[in-house]
Design a protein around this motif. Structure first.
Motif, short mmCIF file in Angstrom:
data_model
loop_
_atom_site.label_atom_id
_atom_site.label_comp_id
_atom_site.label_asym_id
_atom_site.label_seq_id
_atom_site.Cartn_x
_atom_site.Cartn_y
_atom_site.Cartn_z
N THR A 106 -48.24 -56.46 -37.56
CA THR A 106 -48.29 -55.05 -37.13
C THR A 106 -46.86 -54.59 -36.86
O THR A 106 -46.00 -55.40 -36.47
N ALA A 107 -46.61 -53.31 -37.05
CA ALA A 107 -45.29 -52.77 -36.75
C ALA A 107 -45.02 -52.85 -35.25
O ALA A 107 -43.87 -52.96 -34.82
N GLU A 108 -46.08 -52.82 -34.46
CA GLU A 108 -45.93 -52.92 -33.01
C GLU A 108 -45.32 -54.26 -32.61
O GLU A 108 -44.59 -54.34 -31.61
N ALA A 109 -45.58 -55.30 -33.40
CA ALA A 109 -44.99 -56.61 -33.11
C ALA A 109 -43.47 -56.55 -33.28
O ALA A 109 -42.73 -57.18 -32.52
N VAL A 110 -43.01 -55.81 -34.28
CA VAL A 110 -41.57 -55.64 -34.49
C VAL A 110 -40.98 -54.87 -33.31
O VAL A 110 -39.92 -55.25 -32.77
N ARG A 111 -41.65 -53.81 -32.91
CA ARG A 111 -41.17 -53.00 -31.78
C ARG A 111 -41.05 -53.86 -30.52
O ARG A 111 -40.04 -53.81 -29.80
N ALA A 112 -42.06 -54.67 -30.26
CA ALA A 112 -42.05 -55.53 -29.07
C ALA A 112 -40.90 -56.53 -29.12
O ALA A 112 -40.27 -56.81 -28.10
N ALA A 113 -40.62 -57.06 -30.32
CA ALA A 113 -39.53 -58.01 -30.47
C ALA A 113 -38.18 -57.35 -30.20
O ALA A 113 -37.28 -57.96 -29.60
N VAL A 114 -38.02 -56.12 -30.65
CA VAL A 114 -36.76 -55.39 -30.41
C VAL A 114 -36.57 -55.14 -28.92
O VAL A 114 -35.49 -55.38 -28.36
N VAL A 115 -37.61 -54.67 -28.26
CA VAL A 115 -37.54 -54.36 -26.83
C VAL A 115 -37.22 -55.62 -26.03
O VAL A 115 -36.43 -55.61 -25.08
N ALA A 116 -37.82 -56.75 -26.43
CA ALA A 116 -37.58 -58.02 -25.74
C ALA A 116 -36.13 -58.48 -25.91
O ALA A 116 -35.54 -59.06 -25.00
N ALA A 117 -35.56 -58.20 -27.08
CA ALA A 117 -34.19 -58.64 -27.38
C ALA A 117 -33.14 -57.72 -26.78
O ALA A 117 -31.99 -58.14 -26.56
N THR A 118 -33.49 -56.47 -26.53
CA THR A 118 -32.54 -55.49 -26.01
C THR A 118 -33.17 -54.73 -24.86
O THR A 118 -33.63 -53.60 -25.03
N PRO A 119 -33.21 -55.33 -23.67
CA PRO A 119 -33.86 -54.69 -22.52
C PRO A 119 -33.29 -53.32 -22.23
O PRO A 119 -32.08 -53.11 -22.32
N PRO A 120 -34.15 -52.36 -21.89
CA PRO A 120 -33.66 -51.01 -21.58
C PRO A 120 -32.97 -50.94 -20.23
O PRO A 120 -33.17 -51.77 -19.36
N ARG A 121 -32.10 -49.94 -20.11
CA ARG A 121 -31.44 -49.62 -18.85
C ARG A 121 -31.83 -48.19 -18.50
O ARG A 121 -32.53 -47.53 -19.27
N PRO A 122 -31.40 -47.67 -17.35
CA PRO A 122 -31.73 -46.27 -17.03
C PRO A 122 -31.28 -45.34 -18.15
O PRO A 122 -30.18 -45.50 -18.71
N ALA A 123 -32.10 -44.38 -18.50
CA ALA A 123 -31.82 -43.47 -19.62
C ALA A 123 -30.49 -42.76 -19.41
O ALA A 123 -30.12 -42.39 -18.30
N THR A 124 -29.74 -42.59 -20.51
CA THR A 124 -28.46 -41.89 -20.45
C THR A 124 -28.65 -40.40 -20.66
O THR A 124 -29.57 -39.98 -21.36
#
Length: 214
Positions: A106-124
């Protein structure tokens, strides 16, 4: 006071504010923060020109979504990982999304992998987040090279995906490689699916094109 001197003082004051903001953000010394900002400015000056007129409507959407993902994640540059996130947004007729959806399960699996590899910070709040070196290379040269290799007249999302994988070493490449998605598999899918739709496609294979750095 001469106008030229006044303008110089204003620029120096703005630069000092920018350096202090980077110090507060990173905890680095004044000298290190200034050096980092100067290096980033130099990289931006070396970036290739991105001619978006060659991009299809779907490719434009990928670019805009990548920018939004970087801003909402609080990242200081739009990187290859954000372009990959942009490719995981479902759009009617988007070949790259369909390929990622199939190859990854699923494309959602790719999205989850990206988010896991690059944790978000407070929005700029920055509206104009700069491109990373690799992302600029993909959009400025890589995608157009892939367009030429497939014999098409425009840059589509599939060419952005191919260009990401052609770099060989970037955040998006490492994420896709970790999921077992290879450049060869994507090339085959692109050509086969377009040919099945009646779009004559071919691929002139060449050695991996290395980008400017991860």
């Amino acid at each position: 006071m001469p106008l030229e001197r006044t303008e110089t003082m204003v620029k120096d004051s703005a630069r000092k504010r920018t350096i202090r903001a980077r110090m507060a953000e990173t905890g680095k010394s004044y000298t290190d923060a200034a050096r980092e900002l100067d290096q980033e400015a130099a990289r931006r000056r070396r970036q290739p020109v991105i001619i978006f007129e060659w991009f299809s409507g779907l490719a434009h959407e990928v670019v805009e979504r990548a920018r939004e993902h970087a801003r909402s994640s609080g990242h200081d540059a739009v990187g290859t990982e954000h372009l990959l996130l942009g490719l995981t947004d479902d759009r009617a007729g988007d070949l790259a999304f369909q390929i990622l959806d199939d190859l990854a399960g699923t494309a959602e699996a790719v999205r989850a992998a990206v988010v896991a590899a690059t944790p978000p910070r407070p929005a700029t709040s920055e509206k104009d987040v700069p491109w990373s070196e690799n992302a600029a290379f993909v959009l400025g040269r890589g995608a157009d090279r892939q367009r030429d290799k497939t014999g098409h007249g425009h840059v589509g999302p599939e060419h952005i995906l191919l260009a990401l994988l052609a770099l060989g070493d970037c955040r998006a490449c490492r994420i896709l490689s970790g999921m077992g998605i290879t450049s060869k598999a994507v090339r085959t899918e692109v050509v086969d699916r377009l040919n099945a739709m009646g779009v004559i496609s071919r691929y002139h294979d060449q050695p991996t094109q290395r980008g400017p750095g991860a």
